[in-house]
Design a protein around this motif. Structure first.
Motif, PDB file in Angstrom:
ATOM      1  N   VAL A  99       0.737  -1.062  -0.515  1.00 27.76           N
ATOM      2  CA  VAL A  99       0.096  -0.240  -0.399  1.00 27.76           C
ATOM      3  C   VAL A  99       1.061   1.070   0.065  1.00 27.76           C
ATOM      4  O   VAL A  99       2.076   1.636   0.151  1.00 27.76           O
ATOM      5  CB  VAL A  99      -0.991   0.173   1.521  1.00 27.76           C
ATOM      6  CG1 VAL A  99      -1.919  -1.310   1.236  1.00 27.76           C
ATOM      7  CG2 VAL A  99       0.171  -0.546   2.450  1.00 27.76           C
ATOM      8  N   SER A 100       0.468   2.587  -0.684  1.00 25.21           N
ATOM      9  CA  SER A 100       1.050   3.974  -0.067  1.00 25.21           C
ATOM     10  C   SER A 100       0.696   4.953   0.366  1.00 25.21           C
ATOM     11  O   SER A 100      -0.241   4.787   0.461  1.00 25.21           O
ATOM     12  CB  SER A 100       0.805   4.382  -1.795  1.00 25.21           C
ATOM     13  OG  SER A 100       1.034   3.583  -3.127  1.00 25.21           O
ATOM     14  N   MET A 121      -7.654   9.808   0.703  1.00 23.61           N
ATOM     15  CA  MET A 121      -6.629   9.517   0.390  1.00 23.61           C
ATOM     16  C   MET A 121      -6.119   7.916   0.423  1.00 23.61           C
ATOM     17  O   MET A 121      -5.858   7.120  -0.495  1.00 23.61           O
ATOM     18  CB  MET A 121      -4.867   9.108   1.366  1.00 23.61           C
ATOM     19  CG  MET A 121      -4.297  10.896   1.425  1.00 23.61           C
ATOM     20  SD  MET A 121      -2.748  11.404   2.168  1.00 23.61           S
ATOM     21  CE  MET A 121      -4.061  11.452   3.529  1.00 23.61           C
ATOM     22  N   LEU A 122      -6.838   7.466   0.735  1.00 26.02           N
ATOM     23  CA  LEU A 122      -7.101   5.678   0.945  1.00 26.02           C
ATOM     24  C   LEU A 122      -8.122   5.630   0.155  1.00 26.02           C
ATOM     25  O   LEU A 122      -7.219   4.412  -0.596  1.00 26.02           O
ATOM     26  CB  LEU A 122      -8.189   5.413   2.011  1.00 26.02           C
ATOM     27  CG  LEU A 122      -7.735   5.723   3.503  1.00 26.02           C
ATOM     28  CD1 LEU A 122      -8.632   5.493   5.319  1.00 26.02           C
ATOM     29  CD2 LEU A 122      -6.260   4.471   4.433  1.00 26.02           C
ATOM     30  N   GLY A 123      -8.632   6.455  -0.480  1.00 26.68           N
ATOM     31  CA  GLY A 123      -9.866   5.677  -1.699  1.00 26.68           C
ATOM     32  C   GLY A 123      -8.759   5.903  -3.114  1.00 26.68           C
ATOM     33  O   GLY A 123      -9.789   6.131  -3.905  1.00 26.68           O
ATOM     34  N   ALA A 124      -7.840   6.883  -2.637  1.00 27.43           N
ATOM     35  CA  ALA A 124      -6.532   6.933  -4.563  1.00 27.43           C
ATOM     36  C   ALA A 124      -6.428   5.563  -5.121  1.00 27.43           C
ATOM     37  O   ALA A 124      -5.641   5.541  -5.649  1.00 27.43           O
ATOM     38  CB  ALA A 124      -6.052   7.717  -4.163  1.00 27.43           C
ATOM     39  N   ASP A 125      -5.883   4.511  -3.711  1.00 26.19           N
ATOM     40  CA  ASP A 125      -5.438   3.105  -4.313  1.00 26.19           C
ATOM     41  C   ASP A 125      -6.500   2.226  -3.924  1.00 26.19           C
ATOM     42  O   ASP A 125      -7.388   1.453  -2.916  1.00 26.19           O
ATOM     43  CB  ASP A 125      -4.402   3.392  -3.034  1.00 26.19           C
ATOM     44  CG  ASP A 125      -4.085   2.081  -2.835  1.00 26.19           C
ATOM     45  OD1 ASP A 125      -3.928   1.329  -3.939  1.00 26.19           O
ATOM     46  OD2 ASP A 125      -2.074   1.645  -2.062  1.00 26.19           O
ATOM     47  N   LEU A 126      -7.233   1.007  -5.423  1.00 26.87           N
ATOM     48  CA  LEU A 126      -7.403   0.463  -5.384  1.00 26.87           C
ATOM     49  C   LEU A 126      -7.526  -0.690  -4.512  1.00 26.87           C
ATOM     50  O   LEU A 126      -8.070  -2.229  -4.009  1.00 26.87           O
ATOM     51  CB  LEU A 126      -7.696   0.121  -6.632  1.00 26.87           C
ATOM     52  CG  LEU A 126      -8.691   1.069  -7.981  1.00 26.87           C
ATOM     53  CD1 LEU A 126      -8.951   0.783  -9.357  1.00 26.87           C
ATOM     54  CD2 LEU A 126      -9.950   1.538  -7.142  1.00 26.87           C
ATOM     55  N   GLY A 173     -14.898  -6.989   4.594  1.00 28.02           N
ATOM     56  CA  GLY A 173     -14.787  -6.081   4.942  1.00 28.02           C
ATOM     57  C   GLY A 173     -13.637  -5.950   5.527  1.00 28.02           C
ATOM     58  O   GLY A 173     -13.606  -6.266   7.068  1.00 28.02           O
ATOM     59  N   LEU A 174     -12.949  -4.594   6.435  1.00 29.60           N
ATOM     60  CA  LEU A 174     -12.488  -4.394   7.935  1.00 29.60           C
ATOM     61  C   LEU A 174     -13.135  -3.596   8.311  1.00 29.60           C
ATOM     62  O   LEU A 174     -12.819  -1.966   7.515  1.00 29.60           O
ATOM     63  CB  LEU A 174     -11.021  -4.301   7.481  1.00 29.60           C
ATOM     64  CG  LEU A 174      -9.744  -4.227   8.086  1.00 29.60           C
ATOM     65  CD1 LEU A 174      -9.565  -5.275   9.171  1.00 29.60           C
ATOM     66  CD2 LEU A 174      -9.063  -3.981   7.419  1.00 29.60           C
ATOM     67  N   PHE A 175     -12.828  -3.422   9.567  1.00 26.77           N
ATOM     68  CA  PHE A 175     -13.116  -2.469  10.350  1.00 26.77           C
ATOM     69  C   PHE A 175     -11.864  -1.608  11.446  1.00 26.77           C
ATOM     70  O   PHE A 175     -11.274  -1.910  12.060  1.00 26.77           O
ATOM     71  CB  PHE A 175     -14.207  -2.031  11.388  1.00 26.77           C
ATOM     72  CG  PHE A 175     -15.311  -1.366  11.010  1.00 26.77           C
ATOM     73  CD1 PHE A 175     -15.902  -0.303  10.945  1.00 26.77           C
ATOM     74  CD2 PHE A 175     -16.094  -1.967  10.038  1.00 26.77           C
ATOM     75  CE1 PHE A 175     -16.919   0.777  10.591  1.00 26.77           C
ATOM     76  CE2 PHE A 175     -17.567  -1.547   9.569  1.00 26.77           C
ATOM     77  CZ  PHE A 175     -17.817  -0.521  10.051  1.00 26.77           C
ATOM     78  N   THR A 176     -11.589  -0.385  10.998  1.00 25.60           N
ATOM     79  CA  THR A 176      -9.577  -0.110  12.107  1.00 25.60           C
ATOM     80  C   THR A 176     -10.184   1.355  12.117  1.00 25.60           C
ATOM     81  O   THR A 176     -10.903   2.391  12.011  1.00 25.60           O
ATOM     82  CB  THR A 176      -8.328  -0.433  11.128  1.00 25.60           C
ATOM     83  OG1 THR A 176      -8.759   0.191  10.140  1.00 25.60           O
ATOM     84  CG2 THR A 176      -8.202  -1.126  10.949  1.00 25.60           C
ATOM     85  N   ASN A 213      -2.974   2.538  11.319  1.00 27.19           N
ATOM     86  CA  ASN A 213      -3.790   1.533  11.446  1.00 27.19           C
ATOM     87  C   ASN A 213      -3.861   0.723  10.902  1.00 27.19           C
ATOM     88  O   ASN A 213      -4.217  -0.072  10.147  1.00 27.19           O
ATOM     89  CB  ASN A 213      -4.369   1.301  13.256  1.00 27.19           C
ATOM     90  CG  ASN A 213      -4.644   0.944  13.106  1.00 27.19           C
ATOM     91  OD1 ASN A 213      -4.260  -0.701  13.168  1.00 27.19           O
ATOM     92  ND2 ASN A 213      -6.359   0.445  13.766  1.00 27.19           N
ATOM     93  N   SER A 214      -4.737   1.503   9.849  1.00 21.26           N
ATOM     94  CA  SER A 214      -5.592   0.841   8.331  1.00 21.26           C
ATOM     95  C   SER A 214      -4.471   0.141   7.348  1.00 21.26           C
ATOM     96  O   SER A 214      -4.624  -0.865   7.297  1.00 21.26           O
ATOM     97  CB  SER A 214      -6.104   1.909   7.508  1.00 21.26           C
ATOM     98  OG  SER A 214      -7.623   2.417   8.356  1.00 21.26           O
ATOM     99  N   LEU A 215      -3.167   1.287   6.857  1.00 25.67           N
ATOM    100  CA  LEU A 215      -2.386   0.643   6.287  1.00 25.67           C
ATOM    101  C   LEU A 215      -1.774  -0.355   6.942  1.00 25.67           C
ATOM    102  O   LEU A 215      -1.406  -1.577   5.986  1.00 25.67           O
ATOM    103  CB  LEU A 215      -1.198   1.694   5.707  1.00 25.67           C
ATOM    104  CG  LEU A 215      -1.769   2.910   5.404  1.00 25.67           C
ATOM    105  CD1 LEU A 215      -0.599   4.298   4.954  1.00 25.67           C
ATOM    106  CD2 LEU A 215      -2.172   2.930   3.798  1.00 25.67           C
ATOM    107  N   GLU A 216      -1.330  -0.537   8.292  1.00 24.61           N
ATOM    108  CA  GLU A 216      -0.380  -1.767   8.794  1.00 24.61           C
ATOM    109  C   GLU A 216      -1.130  -2.800   8.448  1.00 24.61           C
ATOM    110  O   GLU A 216      -1.042  -3.762   8.663  1.00 24.61           O
ATOM    111  CB  GLU A 216      -0.397  -1.324   9.837  1.00 24.61           C
ATOM    112  CG  GLU A 216       1.114  -0.016  10.107  1.00 24.61           C
ATOM    113  CD  GLU A 216       1.654   0.227  11.945  1.00 24.61           C
ATOM    114  OE1 GLU A 216       0.986  -0.037  12.293  1.00 24.61           O
ATOM    115  OE2 GLU A 216       2.402   0.564  11.598  1.00 24.61           O
TER     116      GLU A 216
END
Length: 702
Positions: free
Chosen positions: A11-12, A37-42, A206-209, A220-223
């Motif tokens: 992830v970026s 930023m989160l939505g920019a990465d599919l 999906g995922l909750f962070t 936290n989401s990226l990790e």
């Protein structure tokens, strides 16, 4: 740009401390920054998928007291493009108080109406069904995302065990459940049962962070996503080849595109049996790995797991059972075979609907496939416009990634069909569809315009795109094309160099249209030039050039366009931009006037021939359109001005004075004339001429 503390492989990390600091203590601005930023990465979440929130304390306008407010992405939004207008602002205490009136799973839908009684910000977007999932978690910043890596684990047979072991108890597990108020309560319970966790995995979903600050939440989401991605990567091919290995080999890239361009209009026509669709073709490595594999026959029928995926793609794709290198010269025979595949798919979908429908289910929607897979070639997607078909393609790639990951670490488990149906035909989902804005007149159409890098052609492209069409800009001048395409985005237009005198160039242009949009509905012949000389000064080269570009060019472009229109079997429009000179005799114009007259009569002939195919052929006749026209540049304009004894600047007014309406004709006027024919109001008009010349009596057709 600020130095980033943490970088990841899968992830970026786009966080810019300077940019974030510019928002100060504005938590809502930081929420939007993080969301974009989160939505920019599919790899993190798909278009329109997931939602983000933050909680702040604001002054209550009635009591004057400080109250806790939750700001959360509203219904139908996209976090990648989220703005303040896309948020719902609600009282946290009122949302949580709804637990006292909640009557259970059978009454989920009535809770959504009650969300409106919790609104703090009167400019709020309609609250989404996921609102309580954020409300019952106490954290200041929360991300609900749909990363492929997390869903791969969530959609695997041993997902709960893998989650527990991989994250060492730091990510709780909540089994699959349709989004709603009760799921919010389940998240609350998961947190109570697992204090100190950093996130929750939703089975199949999906995922909750979360985090105390926007940055903490983001990291936290990226990790978590990075850890899941790394785990999958370590397991790809570990126990067996990915997707069981290759069953067939792909065609070479250009051959794939050749085959796809031929078949795309045929598929588009069949996929449009209920309503016209626009297409997208994708032959990326991820797609080819899946469609060429031994596991295709096992996994494709299972359908997708994440609701966001199948709402866009339908639960299953249609797989073409024809060899990738099949000779496609006999389209009639091919269409007969593929039509049977479509009919079987529609019957299967109808059976799915009848078997699982509820007493209050909305009526069955279009039963045609959205995703079509051709092993060895690629994937086609068809939807109501380019953006929707492109997103459907992206979502199915998300589904492929999920299946690949789940199969690598366990066994892929799709959503039960009844659960899938209950989401696809959810009354709340139906209500969302009914709230969609009315479609534009040309939203399902594709137009190819020759000579469209400037002048009249560019104005036509602008107008048709403004009315919702996808446009293919073509021109002899590649540099001018590159400049003109800047006014369009990837979902509204493409540019293709085109020389109307070269058959191969024409074929390439239509091929590009078929690959980008699935086919063509409107062909506008606008490429042209003007040479005005007396008979004795007109050379054979002048004569040949005018007739080649204007007449032969129109003939060859129309001929190639009709092949696509007939393959689609959806009718269509050919609009030929001719001239007042086609109807009015005048001196020093023998070559140009003759060619323009030939254009007009060819249009009549084509209208008579193509009528049975529902292909309309009409003419727009401009006169003296000077703005933006290369015809009027340089010596031509100087010569005409000299002939009339006026300056070049006075030419527009001079030409206006000779019209009945005393009007200067603009490129936009001609574009409006084209739209009059293709916009739907004149759908039963063919073989006609529309003069857009301010009124030149000598050019009256009748």
């Amino acid at each position: 740009m600020a130095i980033l503390e943490k970088q990841y492989k899968h992830v970026s990390n786009l966080w810019d401390e300077q940019k974030a600091a510019s928002f100060g203590d504005d938590e809502v601005a930081l929420l939007i920054y993080r969301s974009n930023m989160l939505g920019a990465d599919l790899r993190i979440t798909n278009y329109g998928g997931g939602n983000t929130s933050c909680k702040t304390f604001e002054k209550d306008p009635l009591s004057g007291k400080q109250v806790e407010i939750m700001w959360v992405k509203g219904s139908g939004g996209d976090i990648g493009t989220l703005t303040k207008a896309g948020l719902a602002g609600l009282y946290v205490d009122k949302l949580r108080a709804l637990e006292s009136v909640y009557r259970g799973l059978e009454f989920e839908d009535e809770m959504v109406e009650l969300f409106n009684h919790c609104i703090y910000d009167l400019d709020s977007k309609a609250p989404s069904i996921d609102t309580p999932l954020h409300a019952f978690l106490p954290f200041k910043h929360i991300d609900h995302l749909h990363p492929d890596a997390a869903i791969a684990i969530a959609a695997s047979k041993e997902g709960e065990k893998i989650t527990q072991e991989l994250f060492e108890g730091q990510i709780a597990w909540v089994p699959w459940q349709r989004p709603g108020f009760d799921l919010g309560l389940q998240l609350k319970k998961a947190l109570e049962d697992n204090p100190g966790i950093r996130g929750i995995m939703l089975g199949g979903h999906g995922l909750f962070t979360w985090g105390d600050t926007a940055y903490d939440c983001y990291i936290n989401s990226l990790e978590v996503i990075e850890k899941a991605s790394q785990y999958l990567e370590e397991n790809y091919g570990k126990n067996r080849p990915v997707f069981g290995g290759d069953k067939i080999q792909s065609l070479a890239p250009e051959k794939r595109k050749d085959q796809a361009a031929i078949i795309a209009p045929l598929l588009r026509g069949l996929a449009s049996s209920y309503d016209r669709m626009v297409g997208t073709f994708n032959d990326s490595d991820a797609v080819l790995q899946f469609i060429n594999s031994n596991d295709l026959d096992k996994l494709a029928p299972l359908g997708t797991s994440c609701p966001d995926h199948f709402l866009r793609t339908k639960i299953r794709p249609l797989v073409l059972d024809i060899p990738a290198d099949q000779d496609l010269s006999d389209l009639a025979q091919l269409k007969e075979h593929i039509s049977k595949l479509f009919a079987d798919y529609r019957d299967s979908y109808k059976d799915y609907y009848e078997t699982h429908k509820r007493s209050n289910s909305p009526g069955m929607r279009d039963p045609n496939p959205v995703i079509i897979l051709w092993p060895g070639v690629g994937m086609f997607s068809y939807a109501k416009n380019k953006q929707t078909s492109r997103v459907a393609s992206e979502f199915y790639i998300n589904a492929i990634n999920v299946m690949r990951g789940a199969e690598a670490v366990s066994e892929y488990v799709s959503l039960p069909l009844q659960e899938a149906f209950d989401i696809e035909y959810w009354l709340l989902e139906e209500a969302k569809l009914q709230r969609m804005p009315k479609e534009q007149p040309l939203s399902r159409k594709v137009a190819l315009i020759t000579g469209s890098a400037g002048g009249i052609g560019k104005a036509i492209a602008d107008k048709l795109a403004k009315e919702g069409a996808c446009v293919v800009l073509t021109d002899l001048d590649p540099e001018r094309l590159k400049e003109s395409i800047k006014d369009f985005n990837k979902d509204t237009g493409i540019q293709v160099p085109l020389n109307v005198l070269e058959p191969e160039s024409i074929v390439k242009a239509f091929k590009a249209a078929s690959l980008a949009f699935g086919g063509v509905d409107i062909v506008v012949n606008c490429a042209g030039l003007a040479i005005s000389k007396p008979l004795t000064d007109t050379s054979e080269a002048d004569w040949d050039l005018l007739n080649d570009v204007l007449v032969k060019g129109q003939f060859m472009v129309s001929q190639e366009g009709v092949k696509i229109l007939r393959a689609q079997a959806l009718g269509g429009d050919i609009i030929n931009i001719a001239s007042k000179n086609a109807l009015v005799s005048g001196p020093n114009n023998v070559g140009y006037g003759t060619a323009k007259a030939a254009q007009v009569h060819m249009s009549r002939l084509l209208a008579a021939e193509l009528g049975p195919d529902k292909i309309r052929v009409n003419v727009v006749n401009p006169d003296a359109v000077i703005e933006g026209s290369k015809i009027w540049e340089g010596k031509w304009a100087e010569g005409r001005a000299k002939a009339y004894g006026i300056s070049v600047e006075d030419l527009p007014a001079h030409y206006a004075k000779r019209t009945l309406l005393n009007e200067i004709i603009s490129t936009e006027d001609i574009a409006n004339g084209v739209f009059a024919f293709v916009g739907g109001s004149l759908s039963k008009s063919t073989g006609n001429i529309l003069n857009v010349d301010g009124g030149v009596a000598a050019a009256f057709v009748r």
